[in-house]
Design an enzyme around this catalytic site. Structure first.
Site, mmCIF file in Angstrom:
data_model
loop_
_atom_site.group_PDB
_atom_site.id
_atom_site.type_symbol
_atom_site.label_atom_id
_atom_site.label_comp_id
_atom_site.label_asym_id
_atom_site.label_seq_id
_atom_site.Cartn_x
_atom_site.Cartn_y
_atom_site.Cartn_z
ATOM 1 N N HIS A 327 0.842 -1.205 0.000
ATOM 2 C CA HIS A 327 0.000 0.000 0.000
ATOM 3 C C HIS A 327 0.878 1.256 0.000
ATOM 4 O O HIS A 327 0.666 2.175 -0.798
ATOM 5 C CB HIS A 327 -0.913 -0.026 1.246
ATOM 6 N N GLU A 328 1.896 1.282 0.896
ATOM 7 C CA GLU A 328 2.777 2.456 0.987
ATOM 8 C C GLU A 328 3.545 2.684 -0.322
ATOM 9 O O GLU A 328 3.692 3.811 -0.783
ATOM 10 C CB GLU A 328 3.771 2.295 2.155
ATOM 11 N N HIS A 331 1.625 4.405 -3.041
ATOM 12 C CA HIS A 331 1.653 5.878 -3.017
ATOM 13 C C HIS A 331 2.806 6.406 -3.864
ATOM 14 O O HIS A 331 2.664 7.398 -4.587
ATOM 15 C CB HIS A 331 1.801 6.394 -1.579
ATOM 16 N N GLU A 407 -5.724 7.049 -0.879
ATOM 17 C CA GLU A 407 -5.702 5.840 -0.042
ATOM 18 C C GLU A 407 -6.384 4.668 -0.753
ATOM 19 O O GLU A 407 -5.893 3.546 -0.736
ATOM 20 C CB GLU A 407 -6.362 6.105 1.319
ATOM 21 N N ASP A 411 -4.598 1.200 -1.935
ATOM 22 C CA ASP A 411 -5.158 -0.122 -1.599
ATOM 23 C C ASP A 411 -5.331 -0.961 -2.864
ATOM 24 O O ASP A 411 -5.024 -2.153 -2.888
ATOM 25 C CB ASP A 411 -6.529 0.031 -0.910
#
EC number: 3.4.24.84
Length: 467
Positions: A327-328, A331, A407, A411
């Site tokens: 997930h990070e 970004h 976000e 995901d």
């Protein structure tokens, strides 16, 4: 008729009184709006006493009740601390606190041999006194939050000695950065001529890039211990995943967040081909101090921290940690970090440009009690903090909406990496470990939540999880 009369009275007021009253009224309007939203959310905490049907598979009733009481305590604390801040700010404005502190700064710098012509020296003394005042008035609130609320709900890991040592260190480090940067900024504004706003903006951009680059290597280790993630399966899996999406990973660190709090987190930093990943030990099941039994002969407490071994097992399994990192890294891969930097720098440039337009308006200074002098630092404070506050509120809301969108996209990226199932279970674990309350008032959520509510994120992951 009454409206027309009040309109006439308003028009008759001098410009500086109208500015002052508008700033005060807007500040209270924002406070009352925030208080109204918090009241709605507190009502949710008070009335939602049983696990809703859709959460049955996700949360047990004991955790649900713990999180409800934790968030209720936090919200009540936030109400009183917010009210205090608003009253304090209003009293400072009404009693002429800013011109008083400026005059006091002049007297102190004068005694040190720096006359009124040394405006930058006086500005630095003013800044030091203002931040000291803020730190001292905020201290009781911080103590109560750490040693009453966080302690009561099992999150605080600090002793009183560690807390004060940390607070003093934080204050000193902040001054070491703030004072030189401010003095250079004021100097650039003074000598920059008609286009000073461009130079001032470029200077703040350079400072931002330098701080982001050095933060985790030189500033954060002053407060927490960073150790390289030992060789092993997890490190290998992280490196493999980073390679698969061309993330230029150079180092992976574990930070001892458990010395301070049992809340968990993970982030990455660095520019260009030099990226590092930082994992909090509280995120890792194998590293969390809260999962380790104290060695024989130890009472579980040393001079700095206390081990809360009575807490439930905490952290995520390796597969779940990888999903959180997926997930990070999403970004980064989707350009969210770069987009946020671009937005913040465009906003910074706009603010400096408007500052250049407004700085010549003597009424702005007179509104806050500066009739004879127009110090640059005070101008920055008045314009950035007070005059721009309506714009800042709108911008903050837009960024919150954008953040939620980012976000969901991150995901979805983790889902594409095949991590949907593990991210699903990791989100539930992290929500449980951090006692997040999964039910929220829709207006409060829309205005405040930079991350989508848990149920919405799980729903988005569910389809892929079941495939």
């Amino acid at each position: 008729a009454a409206m027309a009369l009040s309109g006439d009275l308003w028009a008759e007021l001098p410009a500086e009184r109208r500015i002052f009253c508008s700033v005060l009224l807007f500040s209270w309007a924002v406070y009352l709006w925030e208080a109204f939203l918090a009241h709605r959310q507190r009502r949710v905490y008070r009335t939602t006493t049983h696990v809703p049907q859709e959460l049955g598979q996700i949360m047990d009733s004991e955790t649900f009740e713990k999180s409800r009481l934790y968030q209720l305590d936090k919200s009540t604390f936030s109400f009183w601390s917010g009210l205090y801040s608003e009253v304090e700010g209003t009293m400072i404005l009404l009693c002429g606190g800013i011109p008083f502190l400026w005059k006091l700064s002049g007297q102190i710098s004068g005694r040190a041999g720096f006359g009124p012509e040394y405006e930058i020296v006086q500005s630095l003394v003013f800044l030091l006194l203002a931040t000291l005042f803020s730190a001292l008035t905020g201290l009781p609130w911080s103590l109560y939050n750490t040693f009453v609320i966080e302690e009561k709900h099992g999150f605080n890991q600090q002793t009183l000695g560690f807390f004060f040592k940390d607070a003093i260190k934080k204050f000193v480090v902040t001054q070491c950065i703030l004072l030189p940067v401010t003095s250079l900024l004021l100097y650039i504004i003074k000598i920059g001529g008609d286009y000073f706003f461009i130079y001032a903006w470029l200077f703040t951009l350079v400072v931002f890039l330098v701080l982001v680059t050095i933060y985790a290597d030189y500033i954060a280790p002053l407060f927490d211990k960073f150790i390289p993630l030992p060789e092993g399966e997890l490190k290998q899996q992280i490196e493999t995943m980073a390679k698969s999406i061309d993330f230029p990973l150079t180092k992976v660190y574990v930070v001892e967040g458990s010395k301070r709090s049992s809340h968990s987190n993970a982030y990455f930093y660095g520019f260009f081909k030099n990226k590092r990943i930082v994992l909090f030990d509280t995120l890792l099941e194998d590293y969390s101090a809260l999962n380790k039994e104290p060695a024989e002969g130890e009472d579980g407490e040393n001079e700095e921290t206390k081990s809360k071994t009575k807490n439930k097992k905490q952290g995520c399994k390796n597969e779940e940690v990888l999903a959180v990192l997926g997930h990070e890294l999403g970004h980064w891969k989707l350009g969210h970090t770069v987009k946020n930097i671009i937005i913040s720098q465009m906003n910074s440039f706009l603010c400096f440009f408007l500052f250049a337009v407004l700085i010549g308006q003597k009424e702005l200074f007179a509104a806050f009690g500066f009739y004879d002098t127009q110090p640059t630092l005070i101008g920055l404070m008045i314009i950035f903090q007070f005059i721009f506050s309506p714009y800042n509120e709108v911008l903050s809301f837009c960024l919150t909406v954008l953040s939620r969108r980012f976000e969901f996209q991150a995901d979805a990226f983790a889902k594409e990496l095949g991590k949907a199932k593990d991210l699903y279970s990791a989100l539930i674990k992290l929500n449980k470990d951090n006692l997040g309350f999964p039910v929220s008032d829709w207006i409060f959520s829309m205005w405040h939540y930079s991350h989508p509510p848990l149920l919405e994120r799980l729903q988005a992951l569910k389809d892929a999880k079941q495939e």
